[in-house]
Enzyme design. Structure first.
Site, PDB file in Angstrom:
ATOM      1  N   LYS A 259       0.874  -1.294  -0.161  1.00  0.00           N
ATOM      2  CA  LYS A 259       0.039   0.001  -0.099  1.00  0.00           C
ATOM      3  C   LYS A 259       0.924   1.298   0.068  1.00  0.00           C
ATOM      4  O   LYS A 259       0.449   2.350  -0.605  1.00  0.00           O
ATOM      5  CB  LYS A 259      -0.982   0.090   1.323  1.00  0.00           C
ATOM      6  CG  LYS A 259      -2.079  -0.925   1.179  1.00  0.00           C
ATOM      7  CD  LYS A 259      -2.944  -0.820   2.244  1.00  0.00           C
ATOM      8  CE  LYS A 259      -3.846  -2.088   2.325  1.00  0.00           C
ATOM      9  NZ  LYS A 259      -5.225  -1.882   3.098  1.00  0.00           N
TER      10      LYS A 259
ATOM     11  N   ASP B 138     -10.015   2.354   2.557  1.00  0.00           N
ATOM     12  CA  ASP B 138     -10.309   1.841   3.993  1.00  0.00           C
ATOM     13  C   ASP B 138     -10.623   3.005   4.797  1.00  0.00           C
ATOM     14  O   ASP B 138     -11.406   2.647   5.711  1.00  0.00           O
ATOM     15  CB  ASP B 138      -8.544   1.417   4.215  1.00  0.00           C
ATOM     16  CG  ASP B 138      -8.316   0.355   3.590  1.00  0.00           C
ATOM     17  OD1 ASP B 138      -9.105  -0.635   3.379  1.00  0.00           O
ATOM     18  OD2 ASP B 138      -7.078  -0.161   3.393  1.00  0.00           O
TER      19      ASP B 138
END
Ligand code: NAP
Length: 330
Positions: A115, A153
């Protein structure tokens, strides 16, 4: 062959392959990495794939356990979108994106451990994702082929918590998080996403982490305060505080573990757990017994995927279908 070769089997019809091999059942493969016929048809919808089909997928290592192909492929089919979503087992995210750089590869989900590296590969990054330092969604812009990075997220978790609070306070037009104390346990990827998201909504943020230095680093970066796990046990937050666990404590198979003693949970109005296997963790059960509103990591997972789908297709996701498939798969 193997997990790396799965994409060439799944994308065979797109690139003119006359046939691709599948096994009759798991364990009956005649070569390493063959998917089952059932998965080829039911998850990936192989018969629908053609030269125009847009390719999406999950960049990560490992990726084999992911539920994302299940939900995104079903959602594509549901809205009649000509796309396929595949697992990309990737060692080096920059090499991967440099190689798979044509308009065919239209969007990516990004998971552990890529990420942060993925953010550096994007041409443009959403400001909140930039502050967090991680992207979990990349879209190739149609007009110029540039890669745009997002962090769903954060939005997934924060919107689920806001909806949980609206259940307590009723809707006032502004974020129910504004002005609250928000305690995050954990300072990893999920911890950063929750902490920046909460700060963005006007919360006073506290970070408690096993490694105190990491807590301090994160807290300092967003004007919050750091706590050790010992301090958290006796910490007395103001009324209406939120507690968010972003560690893996309590995750399957260690389901009897919990990150904070039950007595300390009485101080919080809402408790969130990023863990979603099981959906109802010990932390959430005990928090509910103490009278707190609870929000499961399942909501975060479902919502980040739903937001991601909108980024991918520009069309609202079939939310109930995605949630139903996810529940059945857990
Ligand atoms: P990560 O970057 O590796 O961070 C892990 C964090 O957990 C660190 O702060 C680490 O503390 C702490 N930790 C790990 N084991 C611990 C233990 N035994 N006791 C106390 N602290 C411990 O991982 P991540 O990506 O943030 O993921 C964390 C959890 O969130 C996982 O369970 C993951 O499945 C979940 N998650 C859920 C979603 C969702 O959509 N629901 C999305 C992302 C992540 P140290 O710094 O001291 O090592």
């Amino acid at each position: 062959m193997g997990q790396y070769g799965l994409i060439s089997r799944l994308l065979s019809p797109k690139y003119g392959g006359f046939l691709t091999f599948g096994s009759l059942a798991s364990g009956k493969e005649s070569a390493s990495g063959q998917p089952t016929l059932s998965d080829l048809n039911n998850i990936y919808g192989l018969r629908r794939i053609n030269r125009q089909t847009k390719v999406y997928g999950l960049i990560g290592k490992p990726v084999g356990h992911s539920k994302s192909p299940l939900i995104h492929n079903a959602a594509f089919r549901e809205i009649g979108y000509d796309g396929i979503y595949v697992p990309f087992l990737v060692d080096n995210v920059k090499d991967f994106l440099d190689t798979y750089n044509t308009p065919d590869f239209a969007g990516f989900s990004v998971t552990i451990p890529h990420k942060e590296a993925a953010l550096k590969c994007c041409d443009e990054v959403d400001p909140l994702a930039k502050a967090i330092g991680a992207v979990n969604t990349i879209v190739r812009r149609k007009s110029d082929g540039k890669l745009i990075g997002y962090n769903t997220d954060c939005g997934g978790a924060i919107s689920a918590i806001e909806d949980g609070l609206v259940g307590i306070t009723g809707s006032t037009g502004e974020s129910p998080l504004k002005g609250r104390c928000f305690v995050v346990i954990g300072a990893g990827g999920a911890g950063k996403a929750l902490a920046y998201g909460a700060r963005d909504k006007g919360c006073k943020v506290f970070i408690a982490n096993r490694n105190y230095d990491r807590a301090k680093l994160l807290a300092d970066s967003l004007g919050g305060e750091a706590l050790s796990l010992e301090q958290l046990n006796t910490f007395q937050p103001p009324r209406g505080a939120i507690l968010a666990n972003t560690t893996s404590v309590g995750m399957h198979p260690n389901i009897s573990e919990t990150p904070l003693a039950k007595d300390a949970l009485r101080n919080y109005s809402l408790v969130f757990d990023a863990v979603y296997t099981p959906i109802n963790t010990r932390l959430l059960r005990e928090a509910e017994e103490c009278g707190a509103v609870i929000v499961s990591g399942f909501e975060m997972f479902a919502r980040q995927a739903i937001q991601q789908f909108l980024h991918f297709t520009g069309v609202g996701a079939p939310e109930q279908l995605m949630r139903d498939i996810l529940v059945r798969s857990l």
